[in-house]
Motif scaffolding. Structure first.
Motif, mmCIF file in Angstrom:
data_model
loop_
_atom_site.group_PDB
_atom_site.id
_atom_site.type_symbol
_atom_site.label_atom_id
_atom_site.label_comp_id
_atom_site.label_asym_id
_atom_site.label_seq_id
_atom_site.Cartn_x
_atom_site.Cartn_y
_atom_site.Cartn_z
ATOM 1 N N ASP A 95 34.626 48.474 37.341
ATOM 2 C CA ASP A 95 34.343 49.122 38.614
ATOM 3 C C ASP A 95 34.612 48.119 39.735
ATOM 4 N N CYS A 96 35.205 48.604 40.826
ATOM 5 C CA CYS A 96 35.571 47.685 41.894
ATOM 6 C C CYS A 96 35.765 48.441 43.208
ATOM 7 N N ALA A 97 36.011 47.700 44.270
ATOM 8 C CA ALA A 97 36.284 48.297 45.581
ATOM 9 C C ALA A 97 37.774 48.529 45.788
ATOM 10 N N ASP A 98 38.605 47.616 45.305
ATOM 11 C CA ASP A 98 40.052 47.685 45.549
ATOM 12 C C ASP A 98 40.819 47.522 44.241
ATOM 13 N N PRO A 99 41.048 48.623 43.526
ATOM 14 C CA PRO A 99 41.702 48.536 42.214
ATOM 15 C C PRO A 99 43.094 47.915 42.253
ATOM 16 N N ILE A 100 43.859 48.208 43.266
ATOM 17 C CA ILE A 100 45.229 47.676 43.331
ATOM 18 C C ILE A 100 45.200 46.161 43.478
ATOM 19 N N ARG A 101 44.351 45.664 44.342
ATOM 20 C CA ARG A 101 44.228 44.206 44.530
ATOM 21 C C ARG A 101 43.770 43.523 43.245
ATOM 22 N N LEU A 102 42.749 44.081 42.581
ATOM 23 C CA LEU A 102 42.256 43.451 41.354
ATOM 24 C C LEU A 102 43.273 43.537 40.230
ATOM 25 N N ALA A 103 43.993 44.647 40.129
ATOM 26 C CA ALA A 103 45.028 44.760 39.097
ATOM 27 C C ALA A 103 46.093 43.687 39.313
ATOM 28 N N ARG A 104 46.497 43.478 40.547
ATOM 29 C CA ARG A 104 47.498 42.437 40.827
ATOM 30 C C ARG A 104 46.966 41.056 40.441
ATOM 31 N N VAL A 124 49.030 56.003 46.905
ATOM 32 C CA VAL A 124 49.598 55.171 47.971
ATOM 33 C C VAL A 124 50.945 54.653 47.487
ATOM 34 N N GLU A 125 51.704 54.107 48.395
ATOM 35 C CA GLU A 125 52.989 53.491 48.062
ATOM 36 C C GLU A 125 52.757 51.984 47.899
ATOM 37 N N VAL A 126 53.127 51.450 46.753
ATOM 38 C CA VAL A 126 52.987 50.019 46.480
ATOM 39 C C VAL A 126 54.313 49.533 45.914
ATOM 40 N N ALA A 127 54.914 48.581 46.585
ATOM 41 C CA ALA A 127 56.190 47.998 46.127
ATOM 42 C C ALA A 127 57.233 49.084 45.848
ATOM 43 N N GLY A 128 57.281 50.091 46.721
ATOM 44 C CA GLY A 128 58.314 51.108 46.612
ATOM 45 C C GLY A 128 58.059 52.213 45.603
ATOM 46 N N ARG A 129 56.849 52.259 45.030
ATOM 47 C CA ARG A 129 56.552 53.334 44.082
ATOM 48 C C ARG A 129 55.123 53.825 44.288
ATOM 49 N N LYS A 130 54.883 55.039 43.856
ATOM 50 C CA LYS A 130 53.554 55.627 44.005
ATOM 51 C C LYS A 130 52.585 55.001 43.000
ATOM 52 N N ALA A 131 51.355 54.801 43.485
ATOM 53 C CA ALA A 131 50.282 54.255 42.639
ATOM 54 C C ALA A 131 48.999 55.002 42.980
ATOM 55 N N TRP A 132 48.141 55.166 42.003
ATOM 56 C CA TRP A 132 46.851 55.806 42.259
ATOM 57 C C TRP A 132 46.064 54.974 43.256
ATOM 58 N N ARG A 133 45.445 55.628 44.212
ATOM 59 C CA ARG A 133 44.634 54.934 45.221
ATOM 60 C C ARG A 133 43.363 54.355 44.593
ATOM 61 N N GLU A 134 42.764 55.070 43.646
ATOM 62 C CA GLU A 134 41.461 54.669 43.114
ATOM 63 C C GLU A 134 41.487 54.191 41.667
ATOM 64 N N LEU A 135 42.678 54.034 41.100
ATOM 65 C CA LEU A 135 42.815 53.545 39.724
ATOM 66 C C LEU A 135 44.040 52.644 39.631
ATOM 67 N N ALA A 136 43.918 51.547 38.928
ATOM 68 C CA ALA A 136 45.073 50.692 38.633
ATOM 69 C C ALA A 136 44.782 49.978 37.327
ATOM 70 N N ALA A 137 45.801 49.805 36.514
ATOM 71 C CA ALA A 137 45.600 49.171 35.211
ATOM 72 C C ALA A 137 46.652 48.102 34.977
ATOM 73 N N VAL A 138 46.288 47.152 34.137
ATOM 74 C CA VAL A 138 47.228 46.134 33.670
ATOM 75 C C VAL A 138 47.249 46.186 32.155
ATOM 76 N N ARG A 139 48.406 45.831 31.586
ATOM 77 C CA ARG A 139 48.565 45.911 30.140
ATOM 78 C C ARG A 139 49.308 44.684 29.637
ATOM 79 N N HIS A 140 49.092 44.403 28.356
ATOM 80 C CA HIS A 140 49.812 43.318 27.704
ATOM 81 C C HIS A 140 51.296 43.685 27.668
ATOM 82 N N PRO A 141 52.192 42.763 28.016
ATOM 83 C CA PRO A 141 53.618 43.100 28.096
ATOM 84 C C PRO A 141 54.270 43.451 26.764
ATOM 85 N N ASP A 142 53.676 43.063 25.651
ATOM 86 C CA ASP A 142 54.269 43.359 24.344
ATOM 87 C C ASP A 142 53.772 44.660 23.726
ATOM 88 N N ASP A 143 52.781 45.300 24.356
ATOM 89 C CA ASP A 143 52.216 46.518 23.793
ATOM 90 C C ASP A 143 53.024 47.743 24.227
#
Length: 149
Positions: free
Chosen positions: A10-19, A51-70
């Motif tokens: 849980d967080c205030a700024d998912p996009i910032r924390l995902a980055r 919202v638009e992030v780096a030229g593509r749409k991203a969820w305003r209230e959700l962002a995820a990161v994943r292992h690059p090999d998965d």
């Protein structure tokens, strides 16, 4: 049977924390733009949901990161393995985490890793030498604690 899982933060700024966590873990920020485009085209998602992030749409209230090999679900961009999901909540963090990540870099790499994470926006909370463990306790940009060992 073993269960699949993801860690949700849980967080205030998912996009910032995902980055931040993508850089900290050398993970990849998930690209959900194809899913969002489909849902927008079907009228199922209002413009304020993304919202638009780096030229593509991203969820305003959700962002995820994943292992690059998965593996990744190509239809949604969702990781199918090791991942962290950050979701916006209205209340701020108030107390110490009951769950945290430990980043294992080894004693020879700890100082450099701490310095790198500080440059990304983390803060050092304390140095710990206790019960055979030597590590640095840090906080991510929203104050979530984690350790670097």
């Amino acid at each position: 049977m073993a269960r699949e899982w993801k860690l949700v933060v849980d967080c205030a700024d998912p996009i910032r924390l995902a980055r931040f966590w993508a850089e900290a873990l050398d993970y990849q920020v998930e690209d959900n733009s194809a899913l969002i485009d489909r849902l927008v085209a079907a009228g199922a998602v209002p413009p304020q949901a993304y919202v638009e992030v780096a030229g593509r749409k991203a969820w305003r209230e959700l962002a995820a990161v994943r292992h690059p090999d998965d593996p990744v679900d190509p239809a949604s961009g969702t990781g199918l393995g090791r991942r962290l999901l950050f979701q916006a909540v209205p209340e701020p963090k108030q107390v110490k985490n009951r769950l945290h990540l430990d980043l294992h870099v080894g004693p020879d790499g700890r100082d450099a890793e701490v310095e790198r994470l500080v440059a990304l926006g983390a803060t050092v909370l304390r140095e710990v030498a206790d019960r055979g463990s030597v590590h640095t306790t840090m906080a991510d940009p929203e104050g979530n604690e984690f350790d670097v060992q």
